[in-house]
Design a protein around this motif. Sequence first.
Motif, PDB file in Angstrom:
ATOM      1  N   ASP A   1       0.796  -1.227   0.000  1.00 16.85           N
ATOM      2  CA  ASP A   1       0.000   0.000   0.000  1.00 16.85           C
ATOM      3  C   ASP A   1       0.827   1.275   0.000  1.00 16.85           C
ATOM      4  O   ASP A   1       0.285   2.357  -0.195  1.00 16.85           O
ATOM      5  CB  ASP A   1      -0.952   0.017   1.196  1.00 16.85           C
ATOM      6  CG  ASP A   1      -0.214  -0.030   2.526  1.00 16.85           C
ATOM      7  OD1 ASP A   1       0.927  -0.516   2.556  1.00 16.85           O
ATOM      8  OD2 ASP A   1      -0.791   0.408   3.533  1.00 16.85           O
ATOM      9  N   MET A   2       2.147   1.176   0.225  1.00 16.86           N
ATOM     10  CA  MET A   2       2.976   2.377   0.251  1.00 16.86           C
ATOM     11  C   MET A   2       4.438   2.037   0.007  1.00 16.86           C
ATOM     12  O   MET A   2       4.868   0.912   0.183  1.00 16.86           O
ATOM     13  CB  MET A   2       2.829   3.113   1.578  1.00 16.86           C
ATOM     14  CG  MET A   2       3.409   2.414   2.768  1.00 16.86           C
ATOM     15  SD  MET A   2       3.072   3.386   4.244  1.00 16.86           S
ATOM     16  CE  MET A   2       4.460   2.966   5.241  1.00 16.86           C
ATOM     17  N   ALA A   3       5.187   3.072  -0.401  1.00 16.14           N
ATOM     18  CA  ALA A   3       6.638   2.984  -0.536  1.00 16.14           C
ATOM     19  C   ALA A   3       7.236   3.977   0.453  1.00 16.14           C
ATOM     20  O   ALA A   3       6.700   5.066   0.648  1.00 16.14           O
ATOM     21  CB  ALA A   3       7.071   3.320  -1.959  1.00 16.14           C
TER      22      ALA A   3
ATOM     23  N   LYS B   1       5.124   7.411   0.133  1.00 16.27           N
ATOM     24  CA  LYS B   1       4.267   7.547  -1.049  1.00 16.27           C
ATOM     25  C   LYS B   1       3.096   6.590  -0.850  1.00 16.27           C
ATOM     26  O   LYS B   1       3.280   5.389  -0.768  1.00 16.27           O
ATOM     27  CB  LYS B   1       5.036   7.173  -2.313  1.00 16.27           C
ATOM     28  CG  LYS B   1       4.187   7.190  -3.578  1.00 16.27           C
ATOM     29  CD  LYS B   1       5.004   6.744  -4.770  1.00 16.27           C
ATOM     30  CE  LYS B   1       4.174   6.711  -6.031  1.00 16.27           C
ATOM     31  NZ  LYS B   1       4.974   6.257  -7.180  1.00 16.27           N
ATOM     32  N   ARG B   2       1.904   7.152  -0.738  1.00 20.61           N
ATOM     33  CA  ARG B   2       0.678   6.364  -0.556  1.00 20.61           C
ATOM     34  C   ARG B   2      -0.302   6.736  -1.663  1.00 20.61           C
ATOM     35  O   ARG B   2      -1.057   7.712  -1.529  1.00 20.61           O
ATOM     36  CB  ARG B   2       0.048   6.643   0.804  1.00 20.61           C
ATOM     37  CG  ARG B   2       0.883   6.192   1.961  1.00 20.61           C
ATOM     38  CD  ARG B   2       0.193   6.573   3.266  1.00 20.61           C
ATOM     39  NE  ARG B   2       1.007   6.260   4.403  1.00 20.61           N
ATOM     40  CZ  ARG B   2       0.771   5.245   5.235  1.00 20.61           C
ATOM     41  NH1 ARG B   2      -0.256   4.473   5.045  1.00 20.61           N
ATOM     42  NH2 ARG B   2       1.572   5.027   6.258  1.00 20.61           N
ATOM     43  N   PRO B   3      -0.324   5.972  -2.762  1.00 23.44           N
ATOM     44  CA  PRO B   3      -1.195   6.311  -3.890  1.00 23.44           C
ATOM     45  C   PRO B   3      -2.681   6.382  -3.549  1.00 23.44           C
ATOM     46  O   PRO B   3      -3.426   7.114  -4.179  1.00 23.44           O
ATOM     47  CB  PRO B   3      -0.926   5.203  -4.903  1.00 23.44           C
ATOM     48  CG  PRO B   3       0.438   4.707  -4.553  1.00 23.44           C
ATOM     49  CD  PRO B   3       0.551   4.845  -3.068  1.00 23.44           C
TER      50      PRO B   3
ATOM     51  N   MET C   1      -0.525  12.203  -1.875  1.00 23.36           N
ATOM     52  CA  MET C   1       0.088  10.889  -1.732  1.00 23.36           C
ATOM     53  C   MET C   1       1.501  10.916  -1.163  1.00 23.36           C
ATOM     54  O   MET C   1       2.028   9.883  -0.788  1.00 23.36           O
ATOM     55  CB  MET C   1       0.048  10.127  -3.048  1.00 23.36           C
ATOM     56  CG  MET C   1       1.039  10.489  -4.082  1.00 23.36           C
ATOM     57  SD  MET C   1       0.913   9.268  -5.402  1.00 23.36           S
ATOM     58  CE  MET C   1       1.484  10.217  -6.751  1.00 23.36           C
ATOM     59  N   TYR C   2       2.132  12.077  -1.054  1.00 26.94           N
ATOM     60  CA  TYR C   2       3.477  12.170  -0.493  1.00 26.94           C
ATOM     61  C   TYR C   2       3.415  12.768   0.909  1.00 26.94           C
ATOM     62  O   TYR C   2       2.645  13.682   1.165  1.00 26.94           O
ATOM     63  CB  TYR C   2       4.379  13.052  -1.363  1.00 26.94           C
ATOM     64  CG  TYR C   2       4.526  12.548  -2.767  1.00 26.94           C
ATOM     65  CD1 TYR C   2       5.263  11.403  -3.040  1.00 26.94           C
ATOM     66  CD2 TYR C   2       3.929  13.211  -3.830  1.00 26.94           C
ATOM     67  CE1 TYR C   2       5.387  10.932  -4.337  1.00 26.94           C
ATOM     68  CE2 TYR C   2       4.053  12.756  -5.118  1.00 26.94           C
ATOM     69  CZ  TYR C   2       4.787  11.611  -5.367  1.00 26.94           C
ATOM     70  OH  TYR C   2       4.911  11.157  -6.646  1.00 26.94           O
ATOM     71  N   ALA C   3       4.266  12.250   1.789  1.00 27.98           N
ATOM     72  CA  ALA C   3       4.315  12.773   3.153  1.00 27.98           C
ATOM     73  C   ALA C   3       5.728  12.631   3.697  1.00 27.98           C
ATOM     74  O   ALA C   3       6.442  11.688   3.352  1.00 27.98           O
ATOM     75  CB  ALA C   3       3.342  12.039   4.062  1.00 27.98           C
ATOM     76  N   VAL C   4       6.123  13.580   4.531  1.00 25.06           N
ATOM     77  CA  VAL C   4       7.370  13.492   5.281  1.00 25.06           C
ATOM     78  C   VAL C   4       6.973  13.311   6.738  1.00 25.06           C
ATOM     79  O   VAL C   4       6.228  14.121   7.290  1.00 25.06           O
ATOM     80  CB  VAL C   4       8.243  14.760   5.107  1.00 25.06           C
ATOM     81  CG1 VAL C   4       9.452  14.706   6.019  1.00 25.06           C
ATOM     82  CG2 VAL C   4       8.670  14.910   3.661  1.00 25.06           C
ATOM     83  N   VAL C   5       7.465  12.222   7.332  1.00 27.43           N
ATOM     84  CA  VAL C   5       7.112  11.872   8.701  1.00 27.43           C
ATOM     85  C   VAL C   5       8.372  11.940   9.552  1.00 27.43           C
ATOM     86  O   VAL C   5       9.421  11.410   9.168  1.00 27.43           O
ATOM     87  CB  VAL C   5       6.501  10.456   8.760  1.00 27.43           C
ATOM     88  CG1 VAL C   5       6.104  10.091  10.188  1.00 27.43           C
ATOM     89  CG2 VAL C   5       5.309  10.353   7.829  1.00 27.43           C
ATOM     90  N   GLY C   6       8.282  12.587  10.704  1.00 27.07           N
ATOM     91  CA  GLY C   6       9.420  12.718  11.607  1.00 27.07           C
ATOM     92  C   GLY C   6       9.668  11.465  12.418  1.00 27.07           C
ATOM     93  O   GLY C   6       8.923  10.481  12.341  1.00 27.07           O
TER      94      GLY C   6
ATOM     95  N   GLN D   1       0.581  16.851  -2.839  1.00 30.37           N
ATOM     96  CA  GLN D   1       0.540  16.190  -4.141  1.00 30.37           C
ATOM     97  C   GLN D   1       1.875  16.237  -4.872  1.00 30.37           C
ATOM     98  O   GLN D   1       2.163  15.373  -5.678  1.00 30.37           O
ATOM     99  CB  GLN D   1      -0.522  16.849  -5.024  1.00 30.37           C
ATOM    100  CG  GLN D   1      -1.921  16.742  -4.503  1.00 30.37           C
ATOM    101  CD  GLN D   1      -2.482  15.329  -4.573  1.00 30.37           C
ATOM    102  OE1 GLN D   1      -1.907  14.438  -5.173  1.00 30.37           O
ATOM    103  NE2 GLN D   1      -3.605  15.129  -3.939  1.00 30.37           N
ATOM    104  N   ASP D   2       2.687  17.269  -4.604  1.00 30.48           N
ATOM    105  CA  ASP D   2       3.939  17.477  -5.322  1.00 30.48           C
ATOM    106  C   ASP D   2       5.116  17.099  -4.426  1.00 30.48           C
ATOM    107  O   ASP D   2       5.288  17.676  -3.352  1.00 30.48           O
ATOM    108  CB  ASP D   2       4.052  18.939  -5.756  1.00 30.48           C
ATOM    109  CG  ASP D   2       5.316  19.218  -6.531  1.00 30.48           C
ATOM    110  OD1 ASP D   2       5.676  18.389  -7.393  1.00 30.48           O
ATOM    111  OD2 ASP D   2       5.947  20.251  -6.273  1.00 30.48           O
ATOM    112  N   LEU D   3       5.915  16.135  -4.858  1.00 23.78           N
ATOM    113  CA  LEU D   3       7.024  15.638  -4.045  1.00 23.78           C
ATOM    114  C   LEU D   3       8.043  16.733  -3.739  1.00 23.78           C
ATOM    115  O   LEU D   3       8.513  16.858  -2.617  1.00 23.78           O
ATOM    116  CB  LEU D   3       7.701  14.462  -4.746  1.00 23.78           C
ATOM    117  CG  LEU D   3       8.879  13.828  -4.022  1.00 23.78           C
ATOM    118  CD1 LEU D   3       8.455  13.284  -2.665  1.00 23.78           C
ATOM    119  CD2 LEU D   3       9.492  12.732  -4.866  1.00 23.78           C
ATOM    120  N   THR D   4       8.366  17.550  -4.715  1.00 20.43           N
ATOM    121  CA  THR D   4       9.365  18.603  -4.522  1.00 20.43           C
ATOM    122  C   THR D   4       8.932  19.587  -3.437  1.00 20.43           C
ATOM    123  O   THR D   4       9.725  19.964  -2.573  1.00 20.43           O
ATOM    124  CB  THR D   4       9.622  19.349  -5.846  1.00 20.43           C
ATOM    125  OG1 THR D   4       9.973  18.387  -6.843  1.00 20.43           O
ATOM    126  CG2 THR D   4      10.744  20.346  -5.700  1.00 20.43           C
TER     127      THR D   4
END
Length: 116
Positions: free
Chosen positions: A51-53, A71-73, A81-86, A96-99
């Motif tokens: 379900d995610m990378a 990345k969770r489509p 779908m993109y997240a930064v987790v501490g 939505q935008d990885l950059t």
Amino acid sequence: MNMSPPSPFSAGQAPTQVAFDRREMAVILGLYGRMVAAGEWRDYGISMLSDMAVFSVFRRTAEHPLYRIEKRPRLRNRQGMYAVVGMDGQVLKRGQDLTSVLRVLERKLIRVVRPD
């Protein structure tokens, strides 16, 4: 009659696994390289699940990840779908935008330089 067990990959079906594509990896590894050059990060790990990378970054190899880039489509049409987790599990940025999501980590490169 030959009775062989069914293959885990049916004809015409790809394995169900989420992965980062080449463009996404280029963006992530670009940031990773800058953080390694700054002495902040030293190691990384990649996990590709159903379900995610996840791209995890470490200060040292044998510790918990400092950050996880996920990345969770399935969340594409919701919060992104993109997240930064501490390290503590708190979502630092999602979108939505990885950059633009990774900009939260690039702020760590900006330091105040004081004259001696």
